[in-house]
Design a protein around this motif. Structure first.
Motif, PDB file in Angstrom:
ATOM      1  N   VAL A 157      -1.799  -7.998  10.885  1.00  0.00           N
ATOM      2  CA  VAL A 157      -0.742  -7.311  10.152  1.00  0.00           C
ATOM      3  C   VAL A 157      -0.869  -7.672   8.674  1.00  0.00           C
ATOM      4  O   VAL A 157      -0.846  -8.843   8.318  1.00  0.00           O
ATOM      5  CB  VAL A 157       0.661  -7.695  10.682  1.00  0.00           C
ATOM      6  CG1 VAL A 157       1.750  -7.036   9.852  1.00  0.00           C
ATOM      7  CG2 VAL A 157       0.800  -7.325  12.157  1.00  0.00           C
ATOM      8  N   ASP A 193       4.483  -5.371   6.877  1.00  0.00           N
ATOM      9  CA  ASP A 193       5.456  -4.732   7.771  1.00  0.00           C
ATOM     10  C   ASP A 193       6.796  -4.809   7.053  1.00  0.00           C
ATOM     11  O   ASP A 193       7.473  -5.826   7.104  1.00  0.00           O
ATOM     12  CB  ASP A 193       5.491  -5.433   9.127  1.00  0.00           C
ATOM     13  CG  ASP A 193       6.324  -4.697  10.163  1.00  0.00           C
ATOM     14  OD1 ASP A 193       7.031  -3.730   9.795  1.00  0.00           O
ATOM     15  OD2 ASP A 193       6.288  -5.089  11.340  1.00  0.00           O
ATOM     16  N   ILE A 222      -1.982  -2.425   8.929  1.00  0.00           N
ATOM     17  CA  ILE A 222      -2.816  -3.336   9.712  1.00  0.00           C
ATOM     18  C   ILE A 222      -4.268  -3.185   9.282  1.00  0.00           C
ATOM     19  O   ILE A 222      -4.610  -2.210   8.599  1.00  0.00           O
ATOM     20  CB  ILE A 222      -2.690  -3.047  11.229  1.00  0.00           C
ATOM     21  CG1 ILE A 222      -3.067  -1.589  11.518  1.00  0.00           C
ATOM     22  CG2 ILE A 222      -1.286  -3.358  11.725  1.00  0.00           C
ATOM     23  CD1 ILE A 222      -3.129  -1.226  12.979  1.00  0.00           C
TER      24      ILE A 222
END
Length: 126
Positions: free
Chosen positions: A31, A34, A46
């Motif tokens: 990741v 986010d 990602i």
């Protein structure tokens, strides 16, 4: 002109959380970002480990909403957004968004001859 590469591209998904789990747990991506942006829009980015490019998990549901316009599928990278903006504008490129600072960095949006929109992003240094 200083577009230095493709920063990210998008995958249109039914469920961001389900897709995030797939890409992280099964494909071993990491990741990058986010974040909850304005209007409850979730930016999920990602990438393969140690990659210079990333993938945005973009909700398909936003594509069909008349009041929301989908983000561009390709996000180009630059190290100097203002120079890139000025160089492209001088060459006759039409911009739908001038450089704007956001939580993601400073970005501008331009159109090609077919009306497709692309984002150019200068990530802010921490």
């Amino acid at each position: 002109m200083v577009i230095t590469g493709i920063a990210s591209t998008s995958i249109f998904v039914k469920d961001q959380q389900e897709s995030l789990k797939f890409w992280v747990e099964k494909v071993d991506f990491e990741v990058i970002c986010d974040l909850e942006l304005e209007s409850n829009f979730r930016w999920v980015e990602i990438a393969p480990r140690s990659s210079d490019s990333s993938v945005n998990l973009y909700p398909k549901s936003l594509i069909s909403k008349k009041d929301l316009k989908p983000m561009p599928v390709i996000v180009f990278r630059t190290s100097d957004i203002h120079r890139t903006f000025n160089d492209l504008k001088a060459r006759g490129v039409t911009f739908s968004r001038s450089p704007l600072k956001s939580i993601l960095g400073i970005h501008a949006m331009f159109k090609d001859v077919d009306g497709n929109e692309f984002l150019i992003l200068e990530k802010l240094k921490n």
